[in-house]
Design an enzyme around this catalytic site. Sequence first.
Site, PDB file in Angstrom:
ATOM      1  N   HIS A  72       0.820  -1.215   0.000  1.00 42.70           N
ATOM      2  CA  HIS A  72       0.000   0.000   0.000  1.00 42.70           C
ATOM      3  C   HIS A  72       0.853   1.264   0.000  1.00 42.70           C
ATOM      4  O   HIS A  72       0.388   2.340   0.355  1.00 42.70           O
ATOM      5  CB  HIS A  72      -0.912   0.010   1.227  1.00 42.70           C
ATOM      6  CG  HIS A  72      -1.788  -1.197   1.331  1.00 42.70           C
ATOM      7  ND1 HIS A  72      -2.657  -1.561   0.330  1.00 42.70           N
ATOM      8  CD2 HIS A  72      -1.900  -2.140   2.305  1.00 42.70           C
ATOM      9  CE1 HIS A  72      -3.289  -2.676   0.686  1.00 42.70           C
ATOM     10  NE2 HIS A  72      -2.844  -3.044   1.875  1.00 42.70           N
ATOM     11  N   ASP A 125      -5.156  -7.737  11.445  1.00 41.28           N
ATOM     12  CA  ASP A 125      -4.464  -6.601  12.043  1.00 41.28           C
ATOM     13  C   ASP A 125      -4.959  -6.347  13.460  1.00 41.28           C
ATOM     14  O   ASP A 125      -4.155  -6.131  14.384  1.00 41.28           O
ATOM     15  CB  ASP A 125      -4.675  -5.344  11.189  1.00 41.28           C
ATOM     16  CG  ASP A 125      -3.899  -5.377   9.884  1.00 41.28           C
ATOM     17  OD1 ASP A 125      -2.874  -6.069   9.829  1.00 41.28           O
ATOM     18  OD2 ASP A 125      -4.327  -4.714   8.930  1.00 41.28           O
ATOM     19  N   HIS A 234      -7.425  -4.641  -1.208  1.00 39.78           N
ATOM     20  CA  HIS A 234      -6.796  -5.949  -1.395  1.00 39.78           C
ATOM     21  C   HIS A 234      -7.531  -6.742  -2.477  1.00 39.78           C
ATOM     22  O   HIS A 234      -7.284  -7.923  -2.653  1.00 39.78           O
ATOM     23  CB  HIS A 234      -6.812  -6.759  -0.099  1.00 39.78           C
ATOM     24  CG  HIS A 234      -6.244  -6.036   1.063  1.00 39.78           C
ATOM     25  ND1 HIS A 234      -7.031  -5.440   2.023  1.00 39.78           N
ATOM     26  CD2 HIS A 234      -4.962  -5.772   1.405  1.00 39.78           C
ATOM     27  CE1 HIS A 234      -6.250  -4.858   2.922  1.00 39.78           C
ATOM     28  NE2 HIS A 234      -4.995  -5.033   2.568  1.00 39.78           N
TER      29      HIS A 234
END
Length: 350
Positions: A72, A125, A234
Amino acid sequence: MHDLHEKGGRLRLRRQINMKKIINDPSCVVSEMLEGIAAVNPEVVYHPGFEVISRRRKSDKVGLVSGGGSGHEPSFAGYVGPGMLDAAVSGNVFASPSPERIVTAIKESDCGKGVLLLLMNYSGDVMNFEMARDIAECDGISVEIAVVKDDVSTEDDDYSAGRRGIAGTVLVHKVVGAKAEQGADLAAVAETARKAIANVRTMGMAMSSCILPAVGTPGFFLGENEIEIGMGIHGEPGIKRTEVMPARELAHTLLEKIFADRDYEGQEVAVMVNGLGATPLMELYILAREVNARLLEKGIRVHRYFVGEYMTSLEMSGASVSLMALDDELKALMDAPCDTMALKVGRSCL
């Protein structure tokens, strides 16, 4: 050569495409990228094996750590520096960093005043950053967590993983970094982060897939005249596929979804028009032109624009639009100086 396969409930056409990338070894792209960042930016340090980039000189303030999967760029390592992050931790491409890596970033950022973890809402995450917080607190470091959920193409409810975090995260980094630079304590920095998160919304679209270095082929295929509204960074499914539309219509489509989720009318905002990796600046500025016209029609005053690539998806073609409502505090923090590899802001409004 083509083959058909089904993924996520959608029939996709996968074309076998030879991968052309400037890399040495697909298994080493993250570490070699971070080595490159440290080589060209003497203000940061790379911690091999832990995939952490941190500020070379620690400041006597609350530490700020962010991170997530690689791919990213310039997020997240590009925002390490005065006025923004103290450290960024990278996972493998599109994969969460491990708790061990995150703990390293926390320790590199801690000056005795605590650390705030700023992350995007993805289950891996959240799990790993929470585990890292618990480990760091056992070592005597005070840690708070703030989770960004700005993607209005996904639902924020109790029946799913919740709303994804995407490019609006960078605006949160900007204001929270400025708050920490002012010397605010951990509770105040975390409170500002949560206010900023509540005020930001993002909607994006994609025109092509990206190619993961370790895979070598596109993850999905869009037709020559097809785009996907609401696709995740994604490659997660969006809300609909449609034909390519003029920039004016695209701006209306993205903003209407944002407006349906939060009322910005009559407010002052910061706006980010973000490219996903393969969209020319020419097109981003055309989109920004149409966004600006639509905001004027709604009586929304723009305090500051950010146009460029701030949170990408490798070489995916597409864009996103983010709005953050600004009160007096957030406006001042948005204008406060920062000096990072990927974002530099002076005191005056652009």
